[in-house]
Write an enzyme that holds these catalytic residues in place. Structure first.
Site, PDB file in Angstrom:
ATOM      1  N   HIS A  87      33.420 -14.039  27.258  1.00 42.28           N
ATOM      2  CA  HIS A  87      32.914 -13.451  28.499  1.00 42.28           C
ATOM      3  C   HIS A  87      33.982 -12.612  29.203  1.00 42.28           C
ATOM      4  O   HIS A  87      33.661 -11.649  29.899  1.00 42.28           O
ATOM      5  CB  HIS A  87      32.318 -14.519  29.437  1.00 42.28           C
ATOM      6  CG  HIS A  87      33.285 -15.444  30.073  1.00 42.28           C
ATOM      7  ND1 HIS A  87      33.648 -16.649  29.516  1.00 42.28           N
ATOM      8  CD2 HIS A  87      33.954 -15.365  31.252  1.00 42.28           C
ATOM      9  CE1 HIS A  87      34.488 -17.267  30.311  1.00 42.28           C
ATOM     10  NE2 HIS A  87      34.699 -16.510  31.376  1.00 42.28           N
ATOM     11  N   ASN A 105      15.419 -16.645  37.877  1.00 38.47           N
ATOM     12  CA  ASN A 105      16.397 -17.709  37.611  1.00 38.47           C
ATOM     13  C   ASN A 105      17.814 -17.153  37.577  1.00 38.47           C
ATOM     14  O   ASN A 105      18.725 -17.685  38.231  1.00 38.47           O
ATOM     15  CB  ASN A 105      16.058 -18.397  36.293  1.00 38.47           C
ATOM     16  CG  ASN A 105      16.934 -19.591  36.021  1.00 38.47           C
ATOM     17  OD1 ASN A 105      17.133 -20.438  36.882  1.00 38.47           O
ATOM     18  ND2 ASN A 105      17.468 -19.683  34.814  1.00 38.47           N
ATOM     19  N   CYS A 173       1.663 -11.109  33.054  1.00 41.45           N
ATOM     20  CA  CYS A 173       0.929 -12.350  33.286  1.00 41.45           C
ATOM     21  C   CYS A 173      -0.531 -12.101  33.673  1.00 41.45           C
ATOM     22  O   CYS A 173      -1.329 -13.040  33.765  1.00 41.45           O
ATOM     23  CB  CYS A 173       1.603 -13.164  34.387  1.00 41.45           C
ATOM     24  SG  CYS A 173       1.625 -12.328  35.995  1.00 41.45           S
TER      25      CYS A 173
END
Length: 203
Positions: A87, A105, A173
Site C-alpha cells: 500500500h 461502506n 437495483c
C-alpha cells in the site's frame, strides 16, 4: 510479484491508480482502464476490494492492459523488515487516484480513517498533494441517509478529496434516483484534462 514504485514508475508517464469497491458500478473498471490506456504515456494499476471483484474479474483487467492488486497481495506471510509494503509502494507510484466507484461502506471507512484492507490502508497513506477523486455509487436511500452527507463532508472538507457525483438515473437495483456513479467516460475526461493527455490516435 513484488511491486515497487522505483521499478514501476516510468519517467514522463502519468500513473493512474484506479480503486474499485463493492458497488455494481465496478463493472465499468475494464472500460475505464482500456480508455485511459488509449492515451499517450499513461500507466494504470487497479486496486480492488474483495466485494468489487463480484462485478469484474482480474482477467477482464489484464485483457484491458493492466493488473489488479488485492488484500492477498499485501501480506503474503513472507514479510521481512525492509521488504516493500504494497500500500505504500502503490501510493508512491500514483500521480492521481480515482476511487471509482466508492461504495457507502468504503466512503464511511475513509471518513473514519479505517485501515482494514489494502484500499483503506492505501487511502490513509496518501500524500495530501496527490490528486484524489471519489466517485460515490450507492442506492438512492443509502445516498440520502444522513450519515452519508456527514461522511461526504468529512472526505471533502477535512480530508480534502474531490467528490464527483453521484448522478441520477435508473439504478442497477431497479430504483430510480440519485446514487449512480458518474459516467465512466466523464471519469476518464477528468484525468485527460488534468494532465493534458493526448490520444494515441494523435501520435
Amino acid at each position: 510479484m513484488i511491486f515497487t514504485a522505483e521499478n514501476e514508475r516510468e519517467p514522463g508517464f502519468v500513473h493512474v491508480l484506479l480503486i474499485t469497491t463493492g458497488s455494481v458500478a465496478s463493472i465499468k473498471a475494464p472500460l475505464i482502464v482500456r480508455e485511459l490506456l488509449g492515451y499517450q504515456k499513461v500507466k494504470v494499476e487497479v486496486v480492488a476490494t474483495k466485494p468489487s471483484l463480484a462485478f469484474y474479474t482480474k482477467s477482464d483487467i489484464s485483457n484491458a492492459g493492466s493488473r489488479v492488486w488485492t488484500d492477498d497481495d499485501e501480506w503474503t506471510g513472507n514479510f521481512n523488515i525492509g521488504d516493500p509494503i504494497l500500500h505504500i509502494e502503490l501510493r508512491r507510484w500514483a500521480d492521481v487516484v480515482l476511487v471509482a466507484p466508492c461504495s457507502a461502506n468504503t466512503l464511511s471507512k475513509i471518513a473514519h480513517g479505517a485501515c482494514d484492507n489494502l484500499v483503506t490502508s492505501l487511502m490513509r497513506a496518501l500524500a495530501p498533494t496527490t490528486p484524489t477523486y471519489i466517485f460515490p455509487a450507492m442506492n438512492t436511500l443509502m445516498y440520502e441517509h444522513p450519515l452519508t452527507a456527514e461522511h461526504m463532508r468529512i472526505v471533502r472538507d477535512v480530508v480534502r478529496y474531490n467528490i464527483v457525483g453521484p448522478i441520477g438515473k435508473h439504478l442497477a437495483c431497479g430504483d430510480v434516483g440519485v446514487g449512480a456513479m458518474t459516467e465512466w467516460r466523464d471519469i476518464v475526461k477528468i484525468v485527460v484534462e488534468l494532465f493534458h493527455l493526448a490520444h494515441k490516435s494523435q501520435e
